[in-house]
Design a protein around this motif. Structure first.
Motif, short mmCIF file in Angstrom:
data_model
loop_
_atom_site.label_atom_id
_atom_site.label_comp_id
_atom_site.label_asym_id
_atom_site.label_seq_id
_atom_site.Cartn_x
_atom_site.Cartn_y
_atom_site.Cartn_z
N VAL A 9 -4.73 4.37 7.04
CA VAL A 9 -3.90 4.02 5.89
C VAL A 9 -2.43 3.88 6.29
CG1 VAL A 9 -3.44 6.37 5.09
CG2 VAL A 9 -3.59 4.52 3.43
N ARG A 10 -2.05 4.52 7.41
CA ARG A 10 -0.66 4.42 7.85
C ARG A 10 -0.43 3.33 8.89
NH1 ARG A 10 2.13 8.73 6.20
NH2 ARG A 10 3.72 7.13 5.94
N LEU B 117 0.82 -1.21 0.00
CA LEU B 117 0.00 0.00 0.00
C LEU B 117 0.86 1.26 0.00
CD1 LEU B 117 -2.80 -0.91 2.56
CD2 LEU B 117 -3.01 -0.73 0.08
N CYS B 118 2.03 1.15 0.62
CA CYS B 118 2.88 2.34 0.78
C CYS B 118 4.24 2.13 0.12
CB CYS B 118 3.04 2.63 2.26
SG CYS B 118 4.02 4.07 2.67
N TYR C 197 -4.85 7.25 11.71
CA TYR C 197 -4.67 7.30 10.26
C TYR C 197 -4.60 5.88 9.72
CZ TYR C 197 -3.42 12.04 11.47
OH TYR C 197 -3.44 13.31 11.98
#
Ligand code: ZN
Length: 154
Positions: A129-130, A47-48, A127
């Motif tokens: 997503v993190r 994802l990152c 967060y």
């Protein structure tokens, strides 16, 4: 004045946490590979784009040493540095417990007390997503220690 002071207090906490994270990112602890490793494990967070490789050595029931190499965002790399720093030298059950408490702080209700520098990442839970950036290292460690539960696979 009081409300201003309270506001400054909250702000400097964030500032302190940010500095701890950046310090680990810029000067990672336990970076590299351990000597004579008993195992290694690669993990990534597509994802990152974060990547980690863990190597470790056990002596008896103790996680004698653990180190990481990798690349990615500051959260993923700082979390790996903090976690390796926290668990190196611990008995295996203690290392597993610490990794689980860190995981619980990020995805559950845990407050993350007594986690040392890892507490600096508590704000990441807001967060989603993190969160995977921050849990990458602890999921990999739990897998390395044979203690990964469902959903913790690296
Ligand atoms: Zn990341």
């Amino acid at each position: 004045m009081l409300s201003v002071a309270v506001g400054i207090g909250a702000g400097s906490d964030d500032e302190l946490f940010r500095e701890i994270i950046l310090d680990h990112y810029r000067h990672p602890r336990h970076h590299g590979r351990v000597e004579r490793p008993d195992g290694s494990l690669e993990a990534d967070n597509p994802l990152c784009g974060d990547q980690l490789e863990l190597t470790w050595r056990v002596e008896g029931d103790r996680l004698a040493d653990v180190a990481f190499t990798g690349q990615g965002c500051s959260i993923s790399q700082a979390a790996a540095s903090m976690l390796c720093d926290g668990v190196a030298g611990l008995p295996r059950p203690g290392a597993i417990a610490l990794a689980r408490r860190f995981h619980e702080m990020l995805v559950g209700e845990g407050r993350g007390d007594d986690l040392g520098d890892l507490e600096a990442l508590r704000g990441v839970r807001d967060y989603p997503v993190r969160v995977k950036c921050a849990t990458l290292a602890c999921n990999a460690l739990l897998q390395a220690l044979g203690a990964a539960r469902e959903g913790e696979a690296a």
